[in-house]
Design a protein around this motif. Structure first.
Motif, short mmCIF file in Angstrom:
data_model
loop_
_atom_site.label_atom_id
_atom_site.label_comp_id
_atom_site.label_asym_id
_atom_site.label_seq_id
_atom_site.Cartn_x
_atom_site.Cartn_y
_atom_site.Cartn_z
N LYS A 101 -18.56 12.57 0.19
CA LYS A 101 -17.38 13.30 -0.28
C LYS A 101 -16.91 14.33 0.73
N ASP A 102 -17.78 14.72 1.68
CA ASP A 102 -17.39 15.70 2.70
C ASP A 102 -16.85 15.04 3.96
N VAL A 118 -15.12 11.89 9.72
CA VAL A 118 -13.84 11.20 9.94
C VAL A 118 -12.77 12.22 10.31
N PRO A 119 -11.88 11.90 11.26
CA PRO A 119 -10.85 12.86 11.69
C PRO A 119 -9.94 13.27 10.55
N ASN A 120 -9.58 12.33 9.70
CA ASN A 120 -8.67 12.62 8.59
C ASN A 120 -9.42 12.45 7.27
N ARG A 121 -9.66 13.54 6.58
CA ARG A 121 -10.39 13.49 5.33
C ARG A 121 -9.65 12.68 4.30
N PHE A 122 -10.41 11.96 3.46
CA PHE A 122 -9.80 11.16 2.40
C PHE A 122 -9.46 12.04 1.21
N ILE A 137 -1.88 4.81 6.66
CA ILE A 137 -1.77 4.27 8.02
C ILE A 137 -2.24 5.35 8.98
N VAL A 138 -3.20 5.02 9.81
CA VAL A 138 -3.78 5.99 10.75
C VAL A 138 -3.75 5.40 12.16
N ILE A 194 -17.32 7.04 -0.50
CA ILE A 194 -16.04 6.34 -0.35
C ILE A 194 -16.21 5.24 0.69
N ILE A 195 -15.78 4.07 0.36
CA ILE A 195 -15.79 2.95 1.30
C ILE A 195 -14.35 2.74 1.81
#
Length: 603
Positions: A101-102, A118-122, A137-138, A194-195
């Motif tokens: 989650k982090d 990850v550069p962009n958090r979900f 889209i990344v 998260i997958i």
């Protein structure tokens, strides 16, 4: 389109306004753009739907594989990592990963990224999504984009767990021992993992680019065809309008040329006057009706012989300044231009002559020259005057001292007194210099000029009696109110009186008149019966230090002109040698004096 209108004789097609053509074209363009945008959006939505479904299917497959391994073969994190690496081998899949989650990567198809963030958090909403996935889209690499589908990872909700205080343990199938493993959540039935799967967008982007290119090409063709139809229709009916526009343009051009501030004379191919505008009438003094159709050379040779050379074909003259004598009007400066007018094939059609009166320009140039000269002299005078006045006081004091030491009536006393008188004269010159150099700070207030004249004449009354000069005052019949500085205007009048009396060394008459002009200006005239001023000196009498008197300083009239400039007034001098001089001042009335557009000068 053409609009139908009826006349009494026949039906005719009215011209289509350009606004209608432009409006129709804009409507067509807007319709084509709207369809194009709708098609592009539909393609983008279709691509997003296909990729999101594909990503969701891959996630479900990975979850199914992980569920089988965890339930039947007691997998752990290493086995799930292997599953992700195998699943990412498909060419359309760029990567698959699992994060907590982090945003910390727990497993990834590229094992080197495990442990990174990850550069962009979900979005946190992904933890609540267990069926359909979210997407975004990344950017992956330079110019490479990934369509990323993600949701909560729940392969075995509620199974294989040992609950503790924030810690989840996994039972090793080989040893029977427990150890921590990221595969198992410590929060009951809710997942904290998260997958995500990144899909290659290049094939879709290429297909979409081709579709977009084809769509834009078709839209452009439709737009061009529509515009071409409207333009063709517009050009087809424009001929009907062209004749009327040409007539209007010809009338407009004729009116403009007729109203030009320069004289315009045009000759036809035979040399006859074909056009003669109003300014040409003013400059030449000839009537337009009497010149049209007549031979131009004959007219020029009779009335302005110095301009005949301008009529010769092939001679081009541009802004040439000459002194021209015009019959009945005298000699005055003109700027002349002339050239041939040739047809499309280069044949001679006519000749045009342009005349411009330069008298006003010369007057302005003279005013500028004088202002520059006055400014330079004023600065010099201010500096010199202050340096001279101090030693003059000392010299006069010494001369007065020595005059008292000598015997009364002796030559030495007379010499000392002469020194004192010369010092007084120099001091007066210095005072005039300072008056001339001092800025014209005027205390303007409404006043009746008729009340100022008697006071100013009292100052010279005794001197006039001594020189046998008779003073006549002729005030106007009504009050002559103007905005004026009484002291400075009195000084101005006094200088004019003294100049007039100096010109009447054998006696004469000094006349002062006042009147109110129709424009509201107050006219003040100072007239004498003296010797007059030669015509060649009239243009120089207001220049500083110019004088024809042996004992004069040449500053009197210069100071007069400066004072009148401060009042936004004009001065005019008329003189006849041997008969006298008339000086006329035109002072703006009490209302007009406050107009910022009021001009000062001399005539």
């Amino acid at each position: 389109m053409l609009f139908r209108k009826k006349s009494r004789d026949m039906d005719e097609w009215a011209p289509m306004p350009p606004l209608v053509v432009a409006s129709a074209s804009l409507i067509l363009l807007a319709a084509v753009v709207a369809m194009t945008v709708r098609d592009i959006n539909r393609q983008r939505h279709h691509m997003s739907y296909i990729l999101s479904e594909k990503g969701a299917a891959i996630i479900r497959a990975v979850e199914a594989g992980a569920r089988t391994g965890l339930m039947g073969m007691r997998w752990g994190g290493n086995q799930v990592q292997t599953l992700l690496e195998e699943a990412a081998g498909h060419p359309d899949i760029l990567y698959i990963g699992i994060v907590d989650k982090d945003g910390k990567i727990l497993a990834h198809s590229n094992s080197s990224k495990i442990g990174q963030t990850v550069p962009n958090r979900f979005s946190r909403d992904a933890l609540k999504t267990t069926t359909s996935g979210l997407w975004r889209i990344v950017g992956v690499e330079k110019k490479v984009k990934a369509f990323e589908v993600y949701r909560a990872f729940c392969p075995l909700p509620g199974q294989g767990k040992m609950r503790g205080r924030g810690m989840t343990m996994h039972v090793d199938p080989n040893t029977g021992q427990t150890r921590m493993d990221w595969c198992f959540s410590s929060k009951g039935d809710s997942s904290d993992q998260i997958i995500f799967v990144g899909l290659n967008m290049a094939p879709f982007e290429n297909e979409r680019s081709v579709d977009m290119r084809n769509t834009l090409l078709m839209a452009g063709l439709i737009c061009l065809m529509g515009l071409g139809g409207f333009l063709a229709l517009y050009w087809a009916q424009s001929y009907q309008v062209a004749r009327r526009m040409l007539q209007d343009t010809s009338a407009f051009a004729k009116e403009v040329v007729t109203s030009l501030p320069v004289g315009l004379i045009a000759m036809d191919a035979a040399g006859r006057v074909a056009f003669f505008n109003h300014s040409a009438e003013i400059i030449t003094g000839l009537s337009r009706m009497k010149t049209l159709g007549r031979d131009a050379k004959k007219i020029f040779s009779e009335h302005m012989e110095g301009l005949v050379y301008l009529l010769e074909p092939g001679i081009s003259v541009t802004e040439q300044e000459i002194e021209c004598e015009i019959k009945g009007k005298g000699v005055f400066p003109l700027s002349v231009s002339s050239s041939d007018i040739l047809g499309e094939q280069g044949h001679y059609v006519s000749r045009i002559v342009i005349l411009r009166d330069l008298r006003e320009v010369r007057d302005l140039q003279e005013q500028v020259r004088r202002q520059e000269k006055l400014s330079a002299i004023g600065e010099l005078a201010a500096g010199v005057a202050h340096e001279i006045r101090n030693p003059l006081s000392s010299i006069k004091g010494l001369a007065t001292y020595f005059s008292q030491k000598f015997d009364k009536g002796s030559d030495d006393e007379e010499i000392a007194q002469g020194m004192a008188r010369e010092v007084d004269r120099l001091n007066r010159v210095v005072s005039q210099l300072l008056d001339f150099a001092r800025p014209s700070d005027l205390n303007l207030r409404p006043m009746d000029i008729n009340e100022l004249i008697p006071h100013s004449l009292k100052l010279v009354k005794q001197d006039a009696l001594t020189k046998n000069i008779n003073i006549i005052s002729q005030p106007g019949g009504k009050p002559a109110f103007a905005m004026a500085d009484a002291d400075r205007l009195t000084q101005c009048l006094l200088n004019l009186y003294l100049n007039a009396m100096a010109a009447m060394n054998k006696g004469g008459v000094l006349t002062v008149r006042t009147a109110v002009e129709d424009s509201g200006d107050v006219r003040v005239e100072v007239e004498d019966t003296g010797k007059g001023i030669p015509s060649q000196d009239l243009n120089r009498i207001f220049d500083p230090y110019y004088t024809t008197k042996a004992s004069g300083t040449g500053l009197g009239l210069a100071i007069v002109h400066k004072i009148l400039e401060g009042h936004h007034a004009r001065i005019k001098v008329e003189s006849r040698p041997g008969q006298g001089t008339l000086v006329s001042m035109f002072i703006p009335g009490a209302k007009k004096a406050q107009d910022p557009k009021a001009q000062s000068g001399r005539e």
